[in-house]
Each structure stands twice: as structure tokens, then as C-alpha cells.
Design a protein around this motif. Structure first.
Motif, PDB file in Angstrom:
ATOM      1  N   ILE A  27     -15.366  -0.239   7.332  1.00  0.00           N
ATOM      2  CA  ILE A  27     -14.356   0.860   6.877  1.00  0.00           C
ATOM      3  C   ILE A  27     -13.894   0.652   5.403  1.00  0.00           C
ATOM      4  N   LYS A  28     -13.283   1.793   4.757  1.00  0.00           N
ATOM      5  CA  LYS A  28     -12.275   1.615   3.465  1.00  0.00           C
ATOM      6  C   LYS A  28     -11.230   2.339   3.916  1.00  0.00           C
ATOM      7  N   TYR A  29     -10.166   1.864   2.674  1.00  0.00           N
ATOM      8  CA  TYR A  29      -8.928   2.447   3.197  1.00  0.00           C
ATOM      9  C   TYR A  29      -8.499   3.558   2.136  1.00  0.00           C
ATOM     10  N   CYS A  30      -8.340   4.611   2.081  1.00  0.00           N
ATOM     11  CA  CYS A  30      -8.384   5.612   1.032  1.00  0.00           C
ATOM     12  C   CYS A  30      -6.695   6.323   0.909  1.00  0.00           C
ATOM     13  N   MET A  31      -6.448   5.905  -0.278  1.00  0.00           N
ATOM     14  CA  MET A  31      -4.982   6.590  -0.831  1.00  0.00           C
ATOM     15  C   MET A  31      -4.949   7.910  -0.752  1.00  0.00           C
ATOM     16  N   THR A  32      -4.147   8.632  -0.343  1.00  0.00           N
ATOM     17  CA  THR A  32      -4.087  10.057   0.104  1.00  0.00           C
ATOM     18  C   THR A  32      -3.597  10.650  -1.458  1.00  0.00           C
ATOM     19  N   VAL A  33      -2.577   9.987  -2.144  1.00  0.00           N
ATOM     20  CA  VAL A  33      -2.026  10.637  -3.239  1.00  0.00           C
ATOM     21  C   VAL A  33      -1.870   9.605  -4.281  1.00  0.00           C
ATOM     22  N   VAL A  34      -2.260   9.833  -5.693  1.00  0.00           N
ATOM     23  CA  VAL A  34      -2.524   8.896  -6.748  1.00  0.00           C
ATOM     24  C   VAL A  34      -1.953   9.646  -7.802  1.00  0.00           C
ATOM     25  N   ASP A  35      -1.353   9.077  -8.784  1.00  0.00           N
ATOM     26  CA  ASP A  35      -1.019   9.715  -9.823  1.00  0.00           C
ATOM     27  C   ASP A  35      -1.598   8.885 -11.141  1.00  0.00           C
ATOM     28  N   LYS A  36      -1.938   9.548 -12.292  1.00  0.00           N
ATOM     29  CA  LYS A  36      -2.534   8.680 -13.406  1.00  0.00           C
ATOM     30  C   LYS A  36      -1.976   9.572 -14.518  1.00  0.00           C
ATOM     31  N   GLU A  40      -6.177   9.656 -19.434  1.00  0.00           N
ATOM     32  CA  GLU A  40      -7.024   8.510 -18.958  1.00  0.00           C
ATOM     33  C   GLU A  40      -8.320   8.840 -18.592  1.00  0.00           C
ATOM     34  N   LYS A  41      -9.356   7.988 -18.912  1.00  0.00           N
ATOM     35  CA  LYS A  41     -10.651   8.507 -18.241  1.00  0.00           C
ATOM     36  C   LYS A  41     -10.921   8.139 -16.935  1.00  0.00           C
ATOM     37  N   GLY A  42     -11.752   8.947 -16.367  1.00  0.00           N
ATOM     38  CA  GLY A  42     -12.215   8.472 -14.937  1.00  0.00           C
ATOM     39  C   GLY A  42     -11.170   8.796 -13.985  1.00  0.00           C
ATOM     40  N   MET A  43     -11.744   8.779 -12.804  1.00  0.00           N
ATOM     41  CA  MET A  43     -10.784   8.959 -11.544  1.00  0.00           C
ATOM     42  C   MET A  43     -10.047   7.865 -11.046  1.00  0.00           C
ATOM     43  N   PRO A  44      -8.648   8.016 -10.719  1.00  0.00           N
ATOM     44  CA  PRO A  44      -8.113   6.735 -10.549  1.00  0.00           C
ATOM     45  C   PRO A  44      -8.706   6.276  -9.323  1.00  0.00           C
ATOM     46  N   GLU A  45      -8.352   4.692  -8.986  1.00  0.00           N
ATOM     47  CA  GLU A  45      -8.881   4.216  -7.855  1.00  0.00           C
ATOM     48  C   GLU A  45      -8.090   4.735  -6.708  1.00  0.00           C
ATOM     49  N   TYR A  80      -8.872  16.724  -4.267  1.00  0.00           N
ATOM     50  CA  TYR A  80      -8.549  17.501  -5.309  1.00  0.00           C
ATOM     51  C   TYR A  80      -7.335  17.421  -6.113  1.00  0.00           C
ATOM     52  N   ARG A  81      -7.328  18.042  -7.391  1.00  0.00           N
ATOM     53  CA  ARG A  81      -6.195  17.605  -8.266  1.00  0.00           C
ATOM     54  C   ARG A  81      -5.070  18.794  -7.866  1.00  0.00           C
ATOM     55  N   GLN A  82      -3.744  17.990  -7.969  1.00  0.00           N
ATOM     56  CA  GLN A  82      -2.663  18.853  -7.707  1.00  0.00           C
ATOM     57  C   GLN A  82      -1.797  19.043  -9.092  1.00  0.00           C
ATOM     58  N   ALA A  83      -1.488  20.165  -9.359  1.00  0.00           N
ATOM     59  CA  ALA A  83      -0.612  20.320 -10.895  1.00  0.00           C
ATOM     60  C   ALA A  83       0.887  19.948 -10.380  1.00  0.00           C
ATOM     61  N   LEU A  84       1.476  19.419 -11.432  1.00  0.00           N
ATOM     62  CA  LEU A  84       3.055  18.977 -11.279  1.00  0.00           C
ATOM     63  C   LEU A  84       3.835  19.895 -12.001  1.00  0.00           C
ATOM     64  N   LYS A  85       4.715  20.480 -11.788  1.00  0.00           N
ATOM     65  CA  LYS A  85       5.484  21.254 -12.462  1.00  0.00           C
ATOM     66  C   LYS A  85       6.379  20.285 -13.639  1.00  0.00           C
ATOM     67  N   ASP A  86       6.413  20.855 -14.764  1.00  0.00           N
ATOM     68  CA  ASP A  86       7.150  20.353 -15.731  1.00  0.00           C
ATOM     69  C   ASP A  86       6.486  18.790 -16.289  1.00  0.00           C
ATOM     70  N   ARG A  87       5.581  18.316 -15.780  1.00  0.00           N
ATOM     71  CA  ARG A  87       5.074  16.998 -16.058  1.00  0.00           C
ATOM     72  C   ARG A  87       3.662  17.040 -16.343  1.00  0.00           C
ATOM     73  N   ILE A  90       1.206  13.708 -16.332  1.00  0.00           N
ATOM     74  CA  ILE A  90       0.802  13.276 -15.167  1.00  0.00           C
ATOM     75  C   ILE A  90      -0.367  14.090 -14.450  1.00  0.00           C
ATOM     76  N   GLU A  91      -1.293  13.267 -14.004  1.00  0.00           N
ATOM     77  CA  GLU A  91      -2.127  14.400 -13.215  1.00  0.00           C
ATOM     78  C   GLU A  91      -2.079  13.426 -11.775  1.00  0.00           C
ATOM     79  N   ARG A  92      -2.310  14.417 -10.646  1.00  0.00           N
ATOM     80  CA  ARG A  92      -2.018  13.809  -9.425  1.00  0.00           C
ATOM     81  C   ARG A  92      -3.376  14.270  -8.647  1.00  0.00           C
TER      82      ARG A  92
END
Length: 377
Positions: A27-36, A40-45, A80-87, A90-92
Motif C-alpha cells: 500500500i501507499k498513503y496519498c495526501m489529498t491536499v498539498v500546497d506548493k 517550483e518545479k515538478g509535482m509536490p510529494e 487536479y489543480r485547484q486555484a486559490l483566490k487572492d493567492r 501558491i499552487e494547490r
């Protein structure tokens, strides 16, 4: 079939639980929300192989936040990427459980001031797969093996390591509220206000006296304002009212029944009914827990309700006892109540006019008449 299990655990406990799972399942543990940070290059962990990577110490406790999805290590997770208002800085990145249904949810504990929050593991049965069903079953097994089960209104599972320091902790969970656990494994509700905690430890008679002061308008004079402000008196009102639901010695119902008053319009602490209706529900709840004999004791105490509380108390209680979930116990109890109680019950039944319980009232009245005729020499 359960779909969620809640438990309290130290970092050592949580690792003990999932080490066995990791050995049995890939198994693996997958974080459901990550900010970076933007740029910054590449996908966040977002994916981790072991529980140690996500179970982090936090001010003497630990945390696993936010949600994690436990999935097969080979599963390609949709993000998927989520846009943050007024930020703009930050990429989510997010993982949706509905789009990654071949997994089990894990939500972690957090530490906040003096409260220790619980974990829970959840599976959505509508999206259940062979993998997720088996994994959830294994997790539940390991939680129960590695935790001490405490009896409460709902079972409380405490990790064996955390259990060693149980007296020093306040447990806060979605299903158990805020509680403490004594050396003898007795569960006590916990209140942040020390005066409210002290009030909760007072004898039942003192709490009944407080309720009487509330109903007589001596306390909570501006009920809505104190409810909104969650004042100390309002908290004590909630505590005192809740004690009625915990009665084991049914002789205490005599004290409760003395509170009934048709003129009292105070709301119940949950705000779902009047205080008088709330007392009726609580009284029947504790009596019915002792089956027909409990209902018999309650019925014999109806004479303790003062005349001023006849409608909200006597009629209110009998009206509830006529409902389907209580009626059979109520009917059986009538065989053993005193003659004075039979006369009072018949009077109450004849005064009720609810069409939905017409047949039940008729059956009981005929039964009581039959008892009276058979007792006549």
C-alpha cells in the motif's frame, strides 16, 4: 456492516497498527491536499510508502493531516489543480476520494490546547472494491488488537501506549465528545470551564435544584442571550439536563417528576423541544432500558407529578409510551402496576385524543377494565 472506526493513538500506537498492514498489503498513503509555492518545479510529494513518513510528532502528541487515501502501491492516483483566490504565490494539488475509490480514508489526530483528538478510518460502501473492503477489514482488526476498548455510549478505542497515560489526557472525538477516563476505566464528560466541571461532579439533588431554578426563572432569565453566548449558567443547564438521561437508580425519577410544570416554556438545551418534553423523553429512555419492569416503576411514579404538571408530565409521558417502540413494554408493565396507577393511567388515556394512537389507547383501556373486573369479588 461498519464503514468507519474511530480510535485514539500515540505515534507508537499508530505505527504498530499500520506496520502489520504494510507487511500484509502493498500500500501507499496519498495526501489529498498539498500546497506548493508557484514556480517550483515538478509535482509536490503526495504519496508515501510507510506510516512513519506521515505520522509526525506535534507538541507531545502527533498528527496525520489532512486526509490520506490508502491505496494499492501500483494504483495511478488522479490529481487536479485547484486555484486559490487572492493567492497567486501558491499552487494547490488535490486528490478526490470519489475519483480514487479503490482506497480507504485515513483522517488524523491533532492536538489543540488541552484536547486530544481521534483518528478515524472510513470506507464508502457505495464505492467499495475488493481491495478497499479487505484493507478496511484488516485495519479494523489491527485497531482492535492494538487498542484498549472502553465501554461508553459508543465504544472508545485507545491505543495501548496512549492508554498508559490516560489519566493525563482529555479525549475529544466525533462520537464521544470530550471525555476523561479514570483509573477504573470509567468515562466522564469533560468541560473546559472549571466551574462547569465542578458542577458536573455535584450530587444529583443539587443538579435537580438547579433545573428547578431555571424553570422558575431564577437562572437563565435571558435564555436566548445566554444560549448564544454559551454562558456558564447555560452550560450548567445542559449538564444538569443530561444527567437525567444517565439515571440508573429509577427511584431518582421521583425527583425529576417534581419538576413538571405546564407553565414552563423553557427550551431544551439542544433546542429541539421544550424542557418538559425533553424530561419526558429522558425519563422514558432510562426506564425502558430496564424493560417492562422499568416502565412499571416509571408508571407507579406518575403520581409524583404535581397537578400543575399533569398535561406536560402525565399526558406527555403516556403519549410517548404509546409509540410503537415503547408500546409493548408499556402494555406488559400494566399487569404489575398498583391499582392507583391503573386508575391514573386510564384517566390519562381517556383524556388523550391523538388519532394515531387511538387503537393503542383502546387496547389498554380494555385491558385495564378487564383487570378491574377480574379483581372485583
Amino acid at each position: 456492516m461498519i464503514n468507519t472506526i474511530y480510535f485514539f493513538a500515540s505515534k507508537e500506537d499508530i505505527c504498530n497498527i499500520f506496520h502489520k498492514i504494510e507487511k500484509e498489503s502493498d500500500i501507499k498513503y496519498c495526501m489529498t491536499v498539498v500546497d506548493k509555492k508557484a514556480g517550483e518545479k515538478g509535482m509536490p510529494e503526495m504519496e508515501f510508502d510507510t506510516i512513519e513518513e506521515i505520522a509526525k510528532d506535534c507538541h507531545g502528541s502527533h498528527m496525520i493531516q489532512p486526509f490520506y487515501l490508502i491505496a494499492p502501491k501500483t494504483e495511478v492516483m488522479k490529481t487536479y489543480r485547484q486555484a486559490l483566490k487572492d493567492r497567486d504565490d501558491i499552487e494547490r494539488y488535490c486528490m478526490s476520494y470519489t475519483e480514487n475509490g479503490n482506497s480507504v480514508m485515513l483522517k488524523g489526530m491533532r492536538k489543540h490546547e488541552d484536547l486530544t483528538f481521534d483518528y478515524y478510518v472510513h470506507i464508502d460502501r457505495q464505492m467499495e472494491t475488493e481491495f478497499s473492503a479487505l484493507l478496511f477489514k484488516k485495519i479494523v482488526r489491527e485497531v482492535k488488537r492494538n487498542c484498549v476498548r472502553i465501554t461508553y455510549s459508543t465504544p472508545v478505542y485507545i491505543g495501548k501506549e496512549m492508554y498508559k497515560s490516560k489519566k493525563e489526557l482529555v479525549f475529544s472525538g466525533e462520537r464521544c465528545g470530550c471525555i476523561t477516563v479514570t483509573e477504573a476505566d470509567e468515562v466522564k464528560e469533560w468541560y473546559r470551564n472549571p466551574n462547569v466541571r465542578a458542577f458536573a461532579d455535584q450530587p444529583f439533588a443539587e443538579q435537580i435544584s438547579f433545573l428547578r431554578d431555571v424553570f422558575q426563572g431564577k437562572v437563565l432569565k435571558n435564555y436566548r442571550e445566554e444560549e448564544q453566548n454559551f454562558s456558564e449558567d447555560f452550560q450548567m443547564y445542559r449538564v444538569a439536563s443530561s444527567q437525567v438521561w444517565k439515571i440508573k437508580d429509577l427511584s431518582l425519577l421521583k425527583d425529576v417528576f417534581g419538576l413538571f410544570d405546564d407553565d414552563v416554556k423553557t427550551p431544551s438545551p439542544p433546542g429541539t423541544s421544550t424542557a418538559m418534553e425533553y424530561l419526558c423523553e429522558a425519563s422514558i429512555f432510562v426506564a425502558s432500558a430496564q424493560k417492562p419492569d422499568g416502565i412499571r416503576i416509571l408508571s407507579d411514579f406518575l403520581c409524583q407529578i404535581p397537578e400543575r404538571g399533569y398535561h406536560c408530565g402525565c399526558e406527555g409521558i403516556v403519549r410517548l409510551l404509546l409509540k410503537k417502540k415503547y408500546f409493548e413494554k408499556f402494555r406488559m408493565s400494566m399487569e404489575d402496576v398498583s391499582e392507583d396507577t391503573k386508575k391514573l393511567i386510564k384517566k390519562i388515556l381517556e383524556g388523550l385524543t391523538d388519532k394515531n394512537t387511538k387503537n393503542q389507547r383502546k387496547e389498554l383501556i380494555e385491558m385495564l377494565d378487564s383487570c378491574n373486573s377480574s379483581d372485583t369479588p
